[in-house]
Enzyme design. Structure first.
Site: not given
Lengths: 164, 324
Positions: B69-70, B97, B119, B147
């Site tokens: 969603r975000t 890596k 995020r 958030h």
């Protein structure tokens, strides 16, 4: 304003598709005045839309000026309409360019004509008004402002040196 | 061209490079975001859902944690403003890596993005990027910290449905301790003047939470009663180090929002959830899909709010009402 209204009427044979779109903020007041005058003489209340051009400006990411975004409210379909775009002062033509682009994203009018209360000249783009209240000659570093009272009536206009 | 207004120009300034948290925003700044989002919402409602405002700007989404969603919401927001959006998810990136966050950021910076939406599972990670990069950094969730865009879209949805914040009774129910959504919402709503109540199992309530200016109640029934807004939080299985409740069945029996619990709610209460929902755990399907629910409005409004944030950060937007 009377002359602007009668010129628009004179050059618009069919009023049924005529709509007014005012550019924030001065253009909204002027569009309402034109609407009143046309209603008084023809008995028809023309639909009015409000256009905010902020998001379509060409200087939004290059100037340091802050631009507050407000709503565009066009409560009718633009397709097939004869639009009269209304602004208070015509200067470089850049706002008009932005307004045309903004309007095209809302629909495809049949025609668009431009009505301004004051044309101060010094265009930077190939744009010309169809209806002009008054031509005013001012220097490039002077600003022209149309003043409105609380009821949205035109009080007058002032010319002054630009602050920046 | 100039304009004269009958009302005085609003002097709200937005001079932030980044959006990292709600805690450092003023109530005026929050309201500027909400007002700006109001104008952006209509763009998503028209046939041509795009404006040219951020043409030529590059926006990168850098997600070290799962999200649908975000990330999609930010990507759509960027695209509707004509920015070019590039998505990096770490499951397919060179993080696999062993590349460090700083190296990753420096390399991204070498490609001159204008904004990085990030995020990360570590609280504070976006702050590191913000202090080292010229690009605007938007925190899309950092661990259990904040958030901010979720809180802003929740506030937008509340204002849209309720028209005010002053003295509005908002209850946050569930896993308060592990929830960045809860923290950002508590900061946001208390700044705006709402009365916030939190409730959840004792193991999920942080100690001293009342110092944030919220009321604490121990049962969901008390939290629901008299609330204008009921905000359910997701049970965050991924952020729990240990078992904090016996079973999901027990959780839902005591803290699940069911039609039975909703019988104690005000008739005009609204039910919110930041998603993704654990149906049958913190919220029952009858309530999630029922008449009180504004959960999908939250998702719709998320795009408008994120457009507003991108505009304010990248378009030099905000500030006073312009004279053009």
């Amino acid at each position: 304003m009377n002359r602007l209204a009668s010129e628009i009427l004179e050059k618009t044979p069919d009023l049924s598709t005529l709509v007014l779109v005012g550019m924030r903020t001065g253009g909204i007041y002027l569009a309402r005045i034109l609407q009143d005058k046309i209603k008084a003489s023809e008995g028809i209340e023309l639909p009015i839309g409000v256009l905010d051009i902020t998001l379509y400006r060409d200087d939004i990411t290059i100037t340091n000026q802050h631009h507050f975004v407000r709503k565009t409210e066009i409560p009718f379909a633009l397709g097939g309409k004869d639009v009269v775009l209304v602004d208070d002062v015509l200067f470089t033509g850049r706002s008009t360019r932005a307004a045309l682009d903004a309007m095209m994203d809302h629909g495809r009018p049949k025609t668009v004509r431009l009505a301004v209360l004051i044309d101060r000249g010094q265009r930077e783009l190939p744009i010309r008004p169809d209806f002009v209240g008054k031509d005013v000659a001012v220097l490039p570093d002077e600003s022209v402002e149309v003043l409105f009272d609380e009821k949205g009536k035109v009080k007058g206009a002032v010319v002054e040196k630009r602050k920046s | 061209m100039s304009e004269t207004l009958t009302h005085a120009a609003k002097e709200i300034s937005w001079d932030k490079k980044d959006l990292l948290d709600i805690k450092s925003l003023s109530a005026d700044e929050i309201e500027l975001v909400l007002n700006t989002a109001e104008s952006f919402k209509q763009i998503s409602e028209r046939d041509i859902k795009k404006v040219p405002t951020l043409r030529g700007k590059t926006v990168i989404t850098l997600f070290y944690e799962a999200s649908t969603r975000t990330r999609v919401s930010f990507e759509i927001a960027g695209k509707r403003l004509s920015a070019d959006t590039v998505n990096i998810s770490t499951s397919t990136s060179s993080v696999q890596k062993g590349e460090t966050l700083i190296d990753m950021a420096k390399n991204l910076e070498a490609m001159a993005p204008d904004a990085i939406i990030m995020r990360h599972n570590v609280p504070g990670a976006p702050y590191i990027l913000a202090s080292r990069l010229a690009a605007s950094i938007i925190n899309a969730g950092d661990g259990a910290h904040e958030h901010p865009t979720q809180a802003l879209l929740d506030a937008f949805t509340i204002r849209e449905k309720k028209g005010r914040f002053e003295k509005l009774r908002v209850s946050l129910i569930g896993d308060i301790a592990h929830s960045r959504v809860a923290r950002s919402n508590i900061f946001c709503l208390t700044k705006l003047g709402a009365n916030v109540t939190v409730s959840g199992p004792a193991t999920m309530l942080p100690r001293y939470v009342e110092r944030l200016g919220v009321r604490v109640v121990s049962t969901i029934q008390e939290a629901v009663e008299g609330s204008d807004v009921i905000m359910m939080l997701r049970i965050q299985k991924e952020r729990m180090g240990k078992v904090l409740f016996p079973s999901t069945r027990d959780y839902s029996r005591f803290f699940g929002l069911t039609p039975d619990v909703m019988r104690g709610a005000l008739p005009d209460a609204i039910v919110m959830h930041p998603g993704p929902m654990n149906r049958g755990v913190e919220i029952s399907s009858e309530v999630a899909d029922g008449p009180y629910s504004v959960i999908l409005d939250q998702v719709t409004n998320g795009v408008a709010v994120r457009m507003a944030i991108l505009y304010l950060l990248l378009g030099r937007g905000g500030g006073y009402e312009d004279a053009h």
